[in-house]
Design a protein around this motif. Structure first.
Motif, mmCIF file in Angstrom:
data_model
loop_
_atom_site.group_PDB
_atom_site.id
_atom_site.type_symbol
_atom_site.label_atom_id
_atom_site.label_comp_id
_atom_site.label_asym_id
_atom_site.label_seq_id
_atom_site.Cartn_x
_atom_site.Cartn_y
_atom_site.Cartn_z
ATOM 1 N N HIS A 103 37.554 38.594 36.113
ATOM 2 C CA HIS A 103 37.177 37.559 35.141
ATOM 3 C C HIS A 103 38.405 36.831 34.610
ATOM 4 O O HIS A 103 39.529 37.146 34.981
ATOM 5 N N THR A 104 38.145 35.874 33.741
ATOM 6 C CA THR A 104 39.215 35.011 33.232
ATOM 7 C C THR A 104 40.189 35.747 32.326
ATOM 8 O O THR A 104 41.257 35.230 32.026
ATOM 9 N N VAL A 118 35.507 34.994 37.668
ATOM 10 C CA VAL A 118 36.322 34.161 38.545
ATOM 11 C C VAL A 118 35.997 34.503 39.998
ATOM 12 O O VAL A 118 35.914 33.640 40.851
#
Length: 124
Positions: A103-104, A118
């Motif tokens: 993920h971010t 992501v």
């Protein structure tokens, strides 16, 4: 003029090569989350991933009360979904699938937490 065309050709080739090879290659670090897709919200393009459960037949209350690691991940058009080496889309995600998520790096501290995926790798 000829040098400009050659340079432009090289730039286009490297750009296209980068787009095709990097999209289905796993990130170079461990996933941020591993678990089962417990729920899919197609309208919001979100998946609820819960770690350390055997199947999705467990009730919400059971894993919630046990404090299992759980995150709603937003899947955007920029999210890469890898399905057995093939780049796929949101429709390939199914409840009960084991996934690895990158993920971010930002998660809302609710429970379940909330973040943006992501990269999603479908394990089974």
């Amino acid at each position: 003029m000829k040098k400009c065309l050659i340079l432009l050709s090289f730039i286009m080739i490297f750009t296209m090569a980068g787009c095709t090879s990097a999209s289905n290659k796993l990130p170079d670090r461990d996933p941020d989350a591993i678990g089962l897709i417990y729920e899919i919200d197609a309208e919001s393009q979100r998946i609820l991933v819960v770690s350390d459960i055997e199947n999705v037949d467990i009730t919400y209350d059971e894993w919630f009360e046990a404090g299992k690691y759980a995150v709603f991940f937003k899947v955007t058009e920029d999210t890469i979904i890898n399905d057995n080496g093939t780049v796929s889309d949101f429709s390939s995600l199914k409840e009960g699938q084991k996934v690895e998520i990158w993920h971010t790096g930002v998660l809302a501290e609710s429970y379940p937490m909330q973040g943006e995926a992501v990269y999603v790798n479908i394990v089974n």
